[in-house]
Design a protein around this motif. Structure first.
Motif, PDB file in Angstrom:
ATOM      1  N   LEU A 256      24.438  11.853 -38.870  1.00 35.43           N
ATOM      2  CA  LEU A 256      23.115  12.292 -38.435  1.00 35.43           C
ATOM      3  C   LEU A 256      22.402  11.209 -37.623  1.00 35.43           C
ATOM      4  N   LEU A 257      22.640   9.942 -37.967  1.00 34.83           N
ATOM      5  CA  LEU A 257      22.079   8.855 -37.153  1.00 34.83           C
ATOM      6  C   LEU A 257      22.617   8.911 -35.729  1.00 34.83           C
ATOM      7  N   LEU A 258      23.891   9.226 -35.585  1.00 34.53           N
ATOM      8  CA  LEU A 258      24.498   9.295 -34.250  1.00 34.53           C
ATOM      9  C   LEU A 258      23.858  10.393 -33.407  1.00 34.53           C
ATOM     10  N   ILE A 259      23.436  11.487 -34.065  1.00 32.83           N
ATOM     11  CA  ILE A 259      22.713  12.533 -33.325  1.00 32.83           C
ATOM     12  C   ILE A 259      21.405  11.954 -32.771  1.00 32.83           C
ATOM     13  N   GLY A 260      20.679  11.224 -33.626  1.00 33.47           N
ATOM     14  CA  GLY A 260      19.430  10.602 -33.179  1.00 33.47           C
ATOM     15  C   GLY A 260      19.659   9.580 -32.089  1.00 33.47           C
ATOM     16  N   PHE A 261      20.708   8.776 -32.218  1.00 32.48           N
ATOM     17  CA  PHE A 261      21.034   7.799 -31.176  1.00 32.48           C
ATOM     18  C   PHE A 261      21.348   8.495 -29.846  1.00 32.48           C
ATOM     19  N   PHE A 262      22.083   9.594 -29.918  1.00 30.34           N
ATOM     20  CA  PHE A 262      22.461  10.324 -28.701  1.00 30.34           C
ATOM     21  C   PHE A 262      21.234  10.871 -27.975  1.00 30.34           C
ATOM     22  N   THR A 263      20.346  11.536 -28.711  1.00 31.60           N
ATOM     23  CA  THR A 263      19.178  12.132 -28.057  1.00 31.60           C
ATOM     24  C   THR A 263      18.209  11.052 -27.563  1.00 31.60           C
ATOM     25  N   ALA A 264      18.069   9.957 -28.321  1.00 25.77           N
ATOM     26  CA  ALA A 264      17.217   8.853 -27.870  1.00 25.77           C
ATOM     27  C   ALA A 264      17.781   8.225 -26.597  1.00 25.77           C
ATOM     28  N   ALA A 265      19.102   8.026 -26.564  1.00 24.88           N
ATOM     29  CA  ALA A 265      19.739   7.441 -25.381  1.00 24.88           C
ATOM     30  C   ALA A 265      19.554   8.336 -24.156  1.00 24.88           C
ATOM     31  N   ALA A 266      19.686   9.652 -24.349  1.00 30.44           N
ATOM     32  CA  ALA A 266      19.505  10.582 -23.238  1.00 30.44           C
ATOM     33  C   ALA A 266      18.083  10.494 -22.695  1.00 30.44           C
ATOM     34  N   GLY A 267      17.105  10.447 -23.606  1.00 29.05           N
ATOM     35  CA  GLY A 267      15.715  10.341 -23.174  1.00 29.05           C
ATOM     36  C   GLY A 267      15.427   9.032 -22.462  1.00 29.05           C
ATOM     37  N   LEU A 268      15.942   7.936 -23.013  1.00 31.09           N
ATOM     38  CA  LEU A 268      15.729   6.631 -22.388  1.00 31.09           C
ATOM     39  C   LEU A 268      16.390   6.554 -21.013  1.00 31.09           C
ATOM     40  N   TYR A 269      17.545   7.176 -20.860  1.00 29.53           N
ATOM     41  CA  TYR A 269      18.233   7.162 -19.563  1.00 29.53           C
ATOM     42  C   TYR A 269      17.383   7.839 -18.488  1.00 29.53           C
ATOM     43  N   ILE A 270      16.678   8.887 -18.876  1.00 29.38           N
ATOM     44  CA  ILE A 270      15.804   9.578 -17.922  1.00 29.38           C
ATOM     45  C   ILE A 270      14.584   8.728 -17.586  1.00 29.38           C
ATOM     46  N   ILE A 271      14.028   8.058 -18.583  1.00 31.55           N
ATOM     47  CA  ILE A 271      12.748   7.361 -18.412  1.00 31.55           C
ATOM     48  C   ILE A 271      12.896   5.985 -17.779  1.00 31.55           C
ATOM     49  N   LEU A 272      13.876   5.195 -18.242  1.00 35.19           N
ATOM     50  CA  LEU A 272      13.950   3.792 -17.829  1.00 35.19           C
ATOM     51  C   LEU A 272      14.280   3.652 -16.342  1.00 35.19           C
ATOM     52  N   PRO A 273      13.737   2.606 -15.708  1.00 33.33           N
ATOM     53  CA  PRO A 273      13.999   2.403 -14.273  1.00 33.33           C
ATOM     54  C   PRO A 273      15.439   1.990 -14.004  1.00 33.33           C
ATOM     55  N   ALA A 274      15.892   2.208 -12.766  1.00 39.64           N
ATOM     56  CA  ALA A 274      17.216   1.764 -12.339  1.00 39.64           C
ATOM     57  C   ALA A 274      17.279   0.231 -12.438  1.00 39.64           C
ATOM     58  N   PRO A 275      18.439  -0.365 -12.707  1.00 34.26           N
ATOM     59  CA  PRO A 275      19.753   0.294 -12.794  1.00 34.26           C
ATOM     60  C   PRO A 275      20.078   0.841 -14.196  1.00 34.26           C
ATOM     61  N   THR A 276      19.167   0.634 -15.187  1.00 35.04           N
ATOM     62  CA  THR A 276      19.450   1.111 -16.543  1.00 35.04           C
ATOM     63  C   THR A 276      19.419   2.623 -16.623  1.00 35.04           C
ATOM     64  N   GLY A 277      18.433   3.236 -15.970  1.00 32.98           N
ATOM     65  CA  GLY A 277      18.260   4.680 -16.067  1.00 32.98           C
ATOM     66  C   GLY A 277      17.935   5.317 -14.728  1.00 32.98           C
ATOM     67  N   LEU A 278      17.426   6.544 -14.781  1.00 34.31           N
ATOM     68  CA  LEU A 278      17.123   7.297 -13.568  1.00 34.31           C
ATOM     69  C   LEU A 278      15.776   6.917 -12.972  1.00 34.31           C
ATOM     70  N   GLY A 279      14.907   6.309 -13.784  1.00 41.20           N
ATOM     71  CA  GLY A 279      13.604   5.903 -13.262  1.00 41.20           C
ATOM     72  C   GLY A 279      12.680   7.070 -12.986  1.00 41.20           C
ATOM     73  N   ALA A 280      12.605   8.017 -13.908  1.00 41.89           N
ATOM     74  CA  ALA A 280      11.715   9.162 -13.741  1.00 41.89           C
ATOM     75  C   ALA A 280      10.272   8.675 -13.639  1.00 41.89           C
ATOM     76  N   PRO A 281       9.383   9.444 -12.980  1.00 39.13           N
ATOM     77  CA  PRO A 281       7.982   9.024 -12.869  1.00 39.13           C
ATOM     78  C   PRO A 281       7.322   8.875 -14.241  1.00 39.13           C
ATOM     79  N   ASP A 282       6.222   8.116 -14.264  1.00 42.35           N
ATOM     80  CA  ASP A 282       5.576   7.775 -15.532  1.00 42.35           C
ATOM     81  C   ASP A 282       5.202   9.005 -16.361  1.00 42.35           C
TER      82      ASP A 282
END
Length: 534
Positions: A256-282
């Motif tokens: 169940l922790l891995l489910i939380g890690f997966f969804t958190a990672a997906a969200g962070l990838y969208i939010i965080l700036p490049a090169p870590t993530g997509l750099g979505a607007p604020d």
């Protein structure tokens, strides 16, 4: 001996003869374990200040993201953690999640020994630190089953309040242990003035920043042993009926922790700036957080095997509108407490540790302010007050009613947030920002105190509104939603500092507090309230 098959704490004779002793032992092992969880979760707020003082090659906004990453991950992990006790048992859960904290603690110690460690490694370690944030939901749920309803307010207040004190413990202990080579290693030389609880440390001094990670092993190792040999699984139908073997139970927790890690990672990838993530607007962080919450619950519903019926039984909380109302109101109190705790030190450093000078018609913020206050001397005060006063807030709410106390707290939080915003604006436009530090600090401490009292009063309201079966998961879920404050507040501060308008962050928070004030009055105090001042 670790498994309890008969547990009836509402029976006064059973409680006095047997239950009280067992419950108190589990509580007093739970508290320091939760304290360490909070410390590891939020130590990036202090570590990043020292990274700035040592000249690590990262921008201020990048350092704010580390506390934000830990905050979002910890909040997300609270969602599955809310349901651990039923599927894995209290003793198995607390032992395993406490032991897991050793991973980010060791990793942080290793990474901080080299200034050339890339940013993504620190981001990964901040991500793993989120385990400590998730532990709150499982710890509170576990303790709620050990005590009779008439004593849950105090027990939960002690567990939560002293657990929250992990923030203060960390903010005092980490700067102190960085001053000497307790774990060996090569020291680094301060480029800017640093400090501890007892005073400033001049530039040019040696510091052992890697101790900020390693020091927690001194507590985590014995606590893991104590939880394994001293805590219990309550194997009754209402608590943890189908735990199975300890190894299997820990496997369920990890899954169940891995489910939380997966969804958190997906969200962070969208939010965080490049090169870590997509750099979505604020603005994207708001729908992304909602998406993380939704996706985590959906994926948990898809888990096969014997976990599924246990989860479905507790998912009934999502059809209760008060789950959502209290999630918003608790975000005002605990979300503010944990978010300000995560960002307070770095905000002091960035706003008051630099002079704000006009150069060629442009206001600059990069000249070190020799007269500025040491963030590490003052940052512990707010979380200390907020954590210490939490049980008091619960006690006052028991006497006056939870909703009434929350209403008063809302007014105080609105007023103090507006006051902090005013002095932030004055300081961030001044060549001598230290002139505005004292009123800024006093108002922020008032804000922290209000969040602590509100944390106690909202938990009282939840205990009164929900029945016994739903109260544990409801506590966990609302704490998960509120914990996103540990991500949102440092992120918003970072964004507004980048725009040179840090006061706008507080204006936005004040508007949110006003919304919570209206919700609390409408549902719990006004003429149409379903529960009158619960």
């Amino acid at each position: 001996m670790s498994d309890i098959m008969n547990w009836d704490v509402e029976n006064t004779k059973f409680w006095e003869n047997e239950g009280k002793r067992i419950a108190n032992r589990n509580l007093w092992i739970s508290i320091p374990s939760l304290l360490c969880g909070f410390a590891v979760w939020l130590y990036w707020g202090i570590i990043t200040v020292q990274m700035l003082n040592l000249g690590f090659p990262f921008a201020k906004a990048e350092l704010f993201t580390l506390a934000g990453i830990a905050g979002l991950t910890g909040a997300t992990l609270r969602i599955p953690s809310s349901f651990f006790i039923r599927i894995a048992g209290g003793r198995n859960t607390i032992f395993f999640t406490t032991a897991l904290l050793m991973v980010p603690a060791i990793g942080t110690g290793l990474a901080l020994q080299d200034k050339n460690t890339p940013l993504w490694i620190f981001q990964l370690l901040a991500f793993l630190s989120g385990i400590g944030g998730g532990n709150f939901a499982s710890s509170m749920s576990n303790i709620s089953f050990f005590f009779p309803k008439r004593q849950q307010g105090l027990a939960l207040g002690l567990n939560a309040g002293l657990g929250n004190a992990g923030v203060t413990t960390m903010q005092i202990l980490v700067p102190l242990v960085m001053t000497f080579g307790i774990f060996g290693g090569t020291p680094m030389i301060l480029e800017n003035t640093s400090g501890t609880l007892i005073g400033k440390i001049p530039a040019g001094s040696e510091t052992y920043i890697h101790n900020a990670g390693y020091v927690w092993l001194l507590f985590l190792v014995p606590l893991a042993v104590m939880s394994w040999f001293g805590m219990h699984n309550i194997k009754t139908d209402a608590v943890s009926p189908d735990v199975g073997s300890a190894t299997g139970a820990m496997g369920k927790v990890l899954g169940l922790l891995l489910i939380g890690f997966f969804t958190a990672a997906a969200g962070l990838y969208i939010i965080l700036p490049a090169p870590t993530g997509l750099g979505a607007p604020d603005w994207a962080k708001w729908p992304v957080i909602a998406g993380i919450l939704f996706l985590t619950v959906v994926l948990m519903k898809m888990v096969p095997g014997d976990i599924k019926p246990n989860l479905q039984r507790q998912f009934k909380i999502f059809s209760n509108k008060h789950t959502w109302i209290m999630s918003v109101i608790y975000t005002m109190t605990f979300g503010s407490f944990i978010g300000y705790s995560a960002g307070f030190a770095l905000a002091i450093k960035v706003v008051f540790g630099y002079q704000h000078l006009m150069v060629d018609g442009v206001l600059t913020h990069d000249t070190v302010n020799a007269a500025g206050p040491s963030a590490l001397m003052y940052a512990w005060m707010g979380p200390f007050i907020g954590a210490l006063i939490r049980p008091v807030g619960g006690w006052i709410a028991d006497k006056a009613g939870g909703a009434k106390v929350t209403q008063i707290v809302s007014v105080i939080m609105i007023a103090s947030a507006l006051g902090v915003a005013y002095y932030l604006k004055q300081a961030y436009q001044s060549a001598t920002p230290e002139e505005f530090f004292l009123p800024f600090l006093i108002l922020f401490l008032v804000l922290f105190a209000a969040t602590g009292i509100g944390n106690g009063s909202t938990f009282r309201t939840i205990a009164m509104v929900f029945d016994k079966e739903q109260a544990g998961p409801a506590l966990g879920w609302t704490s998960a939603v509120a914990a996103y404050g540990a991500f949102v507040i440092p992120q918003v501060f970072g964004e507004q500092i980048k725009l040179a308008t840090p006061e706008n962050a507080l204006y936005g928070f004040a508007v949110f507090y006003l919304l919570c004030l209206v919700l609390n009055w409408w549902y719990y105090l006004g003429p149409k309230a379903e529960y009158k001042n619960p």
